[in-house]
Design an enzyme around this catalytic site. Structure first.
Site, PDB file in Angstrom:
ATOM      1  N   HIS A 121      -7.312  -5.008  10.246  1.00  0.00           N
ATOM      2  CA  HIS A 121      -7.137  -4.784   8.802  1.00  0.00           C
ATOM      3  C   HIS A 121      -5.796  -5.313   8.308  1.00  0.00           C
ATOM      4  O   HIS A 121      -4.812  -5.283   9.043  1.00  0.00           O
ATOM      5  CB  HIS A 121      -7.343  -3.311   8.418  1.00  0.00           C
TER       6      HIS A 121
ATOM      7  N   ASP B 169      -7.572  -3.053  14.421  1.00  0.00           N
ATOM      8  CA  ASP B 169      -8.951  -3.447  14.094  1.00  0.00           C
ATOM      9  C   ASP B 169      -8.995  -4.620  13.109  1.00  0.00           C
ATOM     10  O   ASP B 169     -10.022  -4.887  12.495  1.00  0.00           O
ATOM     11  CB  ASP B 169      -9.720  -2.248  13.513  1.00  0.00           C
TER      12      ASP B 169
ATOM     13  N   GLU C  76      -9.671  -1.992   5.418  1.00  0.00           N
ATOM     14  CA  GLU C  76     -10.328  -1.640   6.666  1.00  0.00           C
ATOM     15  C   GLU C  76     -11.556  -2.520   6.887  1.00  0.00           C
ATOM     16  O   GLU C  76     -12.018  -3.179   5.952  1.00  0.00           O
ATOM     17  CB  GLU C  76     -10.755  -0.163   6.592  1.00  0.00           C
TER      18      GLU C  76
ATOM     19  N   ASP D 205       0.823  -1.212   0.000  1.00  0.00           N
ATOM     20  CA  ASP D 205       0.000   0.000   0.000  1.00  0.00           C
ATOM     21  C   ASP D 205       0.856   1.260   0.000  1.00  0.00           C
ATOM     22  O   ASP D 205       2.077   1.197   0.189  1.00  0.00           O
ATOM     23  CB  ASP D 205      -0.967   0.008   1.204  1.00  0.00           C
TER      24      ASP D 205
HETATM   25  C1  GLP Z   1      -0.967   0.305   8.517  1.00  0.00           C
HETATM   26  C2  GLP Z   1      -0.526  -0.503   7.302  1.00  0.00           C
HETATM   27  C3  GLP Z   1      -0.684  -2.000   7.535  1.00  0.00           C
HETATM   28  C4  GLP Z   1      -0.036  -2.372   8.863  1.00  0.00           C
HETATM   29  C5  GLP Z   1      -0.717  -1.642   9.982  1.00  0.00           C
HETATM   30  C6  GLP Z   1      -0.132  -1.972  11.347  1.00  0.00           C
HETATM   31  O1  GLP Z   1      -2.326   0.511   8.546  1.00  0.00           O
HETATM   32  N1  GLP Z   1      -1.252  -0.158   6.126  1.00  0.00           N
HETATM   33  O2  GLP Z   1      -0.076  -2.708   6.474  1.00  0.00           O
HETATM   34  O3  GLP Z   1      -0.149  -3.765   9.047  1.00  0.00           O
HETATM   35  O4  GLP Z   1      -0.555  -0.249   9.757  1.00  0.00           O
HETATM   36  O5  GLP Z   1       1.009  -1.219  11.577  1.00  0.00           O
HETATM   37  P1  GLP Z   1       2.052  -1.478  12.732  1.00  0.00           P
HETATM   38  O6  GLP Z   1       2.878  -2.632  12.268  1.00  0.00           O
HETATM   39  O7  GLP Z   1       2.857  -0.225  12.813  1.00  0.00           O
HETATM   40  O8  GLP Z   1       1.289  -1.795  13.947  1.00  0.00           O
END
Ligand code: GLP
Length: 265
Positions: free
Chosen positions: A143, A141, A148, A72
């Site tokens: 995702h 949440d 989402e 992404d």
């Molecule tokens: C963002 C990214 C996800 C990631 C999530 C969790 O929303 N788009 O790909 O898994 O954050 O991030 P973190 O690893 O910093 O908790």
């Protein structure tokens, strides 16, 4: 699915990096086709990336014949912005390994035609031969990528509006100022991730415990897109003890016992 409950994020990250390196080496031993690797951003994969860099430096694995596709990217952040996923990936992984820059694919959140960009991304994945292994993290949440809650489980790469919760959680990277967090992102879909031959999702720390509990024990549902992993033939969830903290005792014991050989003493 496999669920590997490691002692901590260090042992989980070491296991994951080794797993990816072994998969790359296995493919390299049998074909000259590149290994196609899907990659996430976020704080969770950073230790795995450090370990992959170490394995690369030690000569255990080479990325010379690896093609990557990131999950992404924010819409409207310049590529060189410190919080763009382009910057993140070069700083945390690509600049430190022997990957060819032309083999790196990251969605362009500044494309004139965002829908076309997403469509082309799917085509690029297809012409690379499909993704061999998609590594991912998970949001609080549930995702995966930026899919989402209530995203279609059949979704492909597209433009998504981020939820208020995600904007708030991600504001920690923007000096805590939610007004600086982009509201739109380009993201691979749930189905794009699940079309990979293997999927490995990382979840570390107590904030991910609910997502892990839903992902493993919850019903398949678009409310928690991580539950899509339940339908994958080769899905692996890698956690630490804290992220496994909301599982039923019997679920915890079951996975601990069947995976004991894969877990560090
Ligand atoms: C963002 C990214 C996800 C990631 C999530 C969790 O929303 N788009 O790909 O898994 O954050 O991030 P973190 O690893 O910093 O908790």
């Amino acid at each position: 699915m496999r669920l590997l409950i490691h002692h901590n994020s260090g042992s989980g990250s070491r296991w994951t990096a080794r797993y990816i390196a072994d998969a790359i080496n296995r493919k390299a031993a049998s074909t000259s086709a590149p290994f196609v690797l899907g990659l996430p951003t976020g704080s969770t994969p950073v230790e795995t990336y450090k370990e992959l860099i170490r394995l690369n430096r030690e000569g255990y694995v080479s990325f010379a014949n690896v093609v990557t596709f990131n999950m992404d990217e924010y819409v409207g952040l310049p590529e060189e912005h410190p919080q763009s996923y382009h910057t993140f990936m070069w700083e945390n992984l690509f600049s430190h390994i022997d990957i060819k820059p032309e083999n790196v694919n990251i969605l362009n959140g500044n494309a004139d035609d965002l829908e076309k960009e997403c469509e082309n991304y799917e085509k690029r994945i297809e012409s690379a031969g499909g993704i061999d292994l998609f590594l991912g993290g998970v949001g609080e949440d549930g995702h995966i990528a930026f899919n989402e809650p209530f995203s279609s489980m059949s979704s492909r790469t597209r433009v998504k509006t981020l939820t208020e919760d995600t904007v708030l959680v991600n504001s920690r990277f923007f000096d805590g100022d939610i007004s600086l967090v982009p509201r739109l992102a380009l993201t691979v879909g749930v189905a794009t991730i699940l079309s990979a031959k293997e999927v490995v999702i990382l979840a570390f720390g107590p904030k991910k415990a609910r997502a892990v509990q839903q992902g493993v024990e919850g019903p398949y549902s678009h409310s928690w897109t991580i539950t899509g992993l339940q339908t994958h033939r080769h899905g692996i969830l890698v956690t630490d003890e804290e992220a496994a903290g909301e599982l039923k005792v019997n679920t915890y014991r079951y996975f601990k016992s069947i995976e004991k050989d894969a877990l560090e003493e």
